[in-house]
Motif scaffolding. Structure first.
Motif, PDB file in Angstrom:
ATOM      1  N   LEU A 143       0.234 -29.982  33.465  1.00  0.00           N
ATOM      2  CA  LEU A 143       0.456 -29.530  32.091  1.00  0.00           C
ATOM      3  C   LEU A 143      -0.058 -28.105  31.892  1.00  0.00           C
ATOM      4  N   THR A 144      -1.198 -27.812  32.492  1.00  0.00           N
ATOM      5  CA  THR A 144      -1.737 -26.457  32.431  1.00  0.00           C
ATOM      6  C   THR A 144      -0.789 -25.469  33.100  1.00  0.00           C
ATOM      7  N   ALA A 145      -0.257 -25.863  34.258  1.00  0.00           N
ATOM      8  CA  ALA A 145       0.667 -24.995  34.976  1.00  0.00           C
ATOM      9  C   ALA A 145       1.931 -24.750  34.157  1.00  0.00           C
ATOM     10  N   LEU A 146       2.409 -25.777  33.469  1.00  0.00           N
ATOM     11  CA  LEU A 146       3.592 -25.617  32.619  1.00  0.00           C
ATOM     12  C   LEU A 146       3.342 -24.597  31.517  1.00  0.00           C
ATOM     13  N   ARG A 147       2.169 -24.673  30.914  1.00  0.00           N
ATOM     14  CA  ARG A 147       1.835 -23.723  29.857  1.00  0.00           C
ATOM     15  C   ARG A 147       1.713 -22.305  30.431  1.00  0.00           C
ATOM     16  N   ASP A 148       1.002 -22.191  31.543  1.00  0.00           N
ATOM     17  CA  ASP A 148       0.728 -20.871  32.117  1.00  0.00           C
ATOM     18  C   ASP A 148       2.004 -20.184  32.591  1.00  0.00           C
ATOM     19  N   SER A 149       2.958 -20.968  33.076  1.00  0.00           N
ATOM     20  CA  SER A 149       4.193 -20.396  33.617  1.00  0.00           C
ATOM     21  C   SER A 149       5.205 -20.040  32.533  1.00  0.00           C
ATOM     22  N   GLY A 150       4.997 -20.553  31.324  1.00  0.00           N
ATOM     23  CA  GLY A 150       5.960 -20.345  30.254  1.00  0.00           C
ATOM     24  C   GLY A 150       7.036 -21.415  30.197  1.00  0.00           C
ATOM     25  N   GLU A 151       7.036 -22.346  31.161  1.00  0.00           N
ATOM     26  CA  GLU A 151       8.072 -23.384  31.190  1.00  0.00           C
ATOM     27  C   GLU A 151       7.938 -24.332  30.001  1.00  0.00           C
ATOM     28  N   TYR A 152       6.687 -24.599  29.579  1.00  0.00           N
ATOM     29  CA  TYR A 152       6.495 -25.461  28.415  1.00  0.00           C
ATOM     30  C   TYR A 152       7.200 -24.885  27.190  1.00  0.00           C
ATOM     31  N   ASP A 153       7.033 -23.597  26.954  1.00  0.00           N
ATOM     32  CA  ASP A 153       7.670 -22.963  25.797  1.00  0.00           C
ATOM     33  C   ASP A 153       9.185 -23.070  25.874  1.00  0.00           C
ATOM     34  N   GLU A 154       9.730 -22.947  27.068  1.00  0.00           N
ATOM     35  CA  GLU A 154      11.177 -23.071  27.241  1.00  0.00           C
ATOM     36  C   GLU A 154      11.645 -24.486  26.897  1.00  0.00           C
ATOM     37  N   LEU A 155      10.901 -25.506  27.354  1.00  0.00           N
ATOM     38  CA  LEU A 155      11.248 -26.882  27.043  1.00  0.00           C
ATOM     39  C   LEU A 155      11.123 -27.140  25.544  1.00  0.00           C
ATOM     40  N   TYR A 156      10.067 -26.629  24.951  1.00  0.00           N
ATOM     41  CA  TYR A 156       9.859 -26.807  23.509  1.00  0.00           C
ATOM     42  C   TYR A 156      11.020 -26.212  22.730  1.00  0.00           C
ATOM     43  N   ASP A 157      11.417 -25.002  23.100  1.00  0.00           N
ATOM     44  CA  ASP A 157      12.501 -24.328  22.385  1.00  0.00           C
ATOM     45  C   ASP A 157      13.824 -25.085  22.509  1.00  0.00           C
ATOM     46  N   THR A 158      14.001 -25.800  23.626  1.00  0.00           N
ATOM     47  CA  THR A 158      15.229 -26.560  23.829  1.00  0.00           C
ATOM     48  C   THR A 158      15.416 -27.638  22.767  1.00  0.00           C
ATOM     49  N   LYS A 196      10.071 -17.862  16.089  1.00  0.00           N
ATOM     50  CA  LYS A 196      11.430 -18.336  16.256  1.00  0.00           C
ATOM     51  C   LYS A 196      11.825 -19.158  15.035  1.00  0.00           C
ATOM     52  N   ASN A 197      13.127 -19.293  14.844  1.00  0.00           N
ATOM     53  CA  ASN A 197      13.642 -20.070  13.730  1.00  0.00           C
ATOM     54  C   ASN A 197      13.516 -21.538  14.073  1.00  0.00           C
ATOM     55  N   SER A 198      12.370 -22.138  13.757  1.00  0.00           N
ATOM     56  CA  SER A 198      12.066 -23.489  14.173  1.00  0.00           C
ATOM     57  C   SER A 198      12.428 -24.493  13.102  1.00  0.00           C
ATOM     58  N   ILE A 199      12.919 -25.663  13.524  1.00  0.00           N
ATOM     59  CA  ILE A 199      13.159 -26.753  12.600  1.00  0.00           C
ATOM     60  C   ILE A 199      11.846 -27.208  11.993  1.00  0.00           C
ATOM     61  N   PHE A 200      10.775 -27.139  12.762  1.00  0.00           N
ATOM     62  CA  PHE A 200       9.475 -27.602  12.319  1.00  0.00           C
ATOM     63  C   PHE A 200       8.493 -26.438  12.348  1.00  0.00           C
TER      64      PHE A 200
END
Length: 284
Positions: A253-268, A2-6
């Motif tokens: 935290l593991t569940a967030l990663r496994d579900s893909g929700e972490y990636d969604e929050l990160y992208d936000t 993705k086009n990431s700032i960082f």
């Protein structure tokens, strides 16, 4: 990609250390089993208020935490979204308190019973682990140098005889002391005071976490001129003797990663499009 700032903070670099997160009873599914399973997990936690996860954070420190009267918690940011998801997975209400970073990183706020958990872009260090327990790492960061646009300061090597603003008690302060010994270092309680100081010309530069300096650069005629890879990883801090809470948070935290929700929050918060949307909705 993705086009990431960082771009240095690629998703692979943000993977949690999950070795200690497993559970023989299927605890790694926490957060996806509904309110009943969350209530059962929360029942064994030593919380200062039954049914509530009380979180302390040093606010403002965007994009990790900031005030937001329009949100249920009164706060917004990446850390806020992470702990909100953790509380939801455990079937708990969430209460967030604004605290000074010094009381958080020293363990005073947690060990005095002000809160159950500290979420404040806090780097896991050996020194802090003497008085705090940390979750698995949830974010990798860098340090950075912010200066007014057009400044003759182009890097840390130009700081001799110049005044540099840092946040008290942070790894940014330590990094500046070690790598710019001839600079005049002024420590502030929070990023808000630091940014006001550089706006007023009271300091020549700010040295602190990259995402926060990037956010500062969008608020005026400032630019990040140098980044420093310090192998820093943020963790959620808790009391050392509350191992049940540490384990429960790691499972979430593991569940967030496994579900893909972490990636969604990160992208936000950390992709170009997401950060722009977040900035537009969290202006306060």
């Amino acid at each position: 990609m993705k086009n990431s700032i960082f771009p240095v903070l690629a998703a692979s670099a943000l993977a949690f250390s999950l070795a200690a997160c497993g559970s023989d009873d299927g605890g790694s599914d926490a957060g996806s089993g509904g309110e009943a399973s969350g209530d059962a997990a929360a029942a064994d936690l030593d919380l200062i208020t039954d049914g509530t996860l009380t979180v302390c954070s040093d606010v403002p420190y965007p994009p990790f935490e900031d005030f937001d009267d329009s949100s249920d918690s009164g706060f917004t940011g990446f850390d806020v979204d992470i702990v909100s998801a953790v509380a939801d997975g455990l079937g708990l209400e969430l209460e967030i308190k604004d605290s000074s970073f010094e009381t958080l990183q020293s363990g005073l706020a947690l060990n005095s019973g002000d809160c159950d958990l500290a979420a404040s872009a806090m780097t896991i260090t050996e020194d802090r682990q003497k008085s705090l327990a940390f979750s698995d790492g949830y974010y990798d960061s860098k340090q950075s140098l912010l200066v007014p646009a057009g400044s003759d300061i182009t890097g840390i090597g130009d700081l001799a005889g110049r005044t540099v603003g840092v946040q008290q008690g942070t790894t940014g302060e330590s990094y500046t002391e070690e790598n710019a010994p001839e600079a005049t270092i002024t420590a502030f309680p929070s990023n808000a005071e630091m940014f006001q100081a550089i706006q007023a010309g009271q300091v020549d530069a700010l040295l602190q976490d990259l995402p926060v300096n990037v956010d500062n650069s969008t608020k005026g005629d400032f630019e990040v001129v140098e980044e420093y890879d310090t192998d820093e990883t943020y963790g959620l801090a808790m009391q050392q003797d509350n191992t049940a809470l540490v384990d429960a948070v790691n499972e979430q935290l593991t569940a967030l990663r496994d579900s893909g929700e972490y990636d969604e929050l990160y992208d936000t918060y950390f992709t170009t499009e997401g950060a722009e949307d977040s900035s537009a909705t969290s202006e306060g």
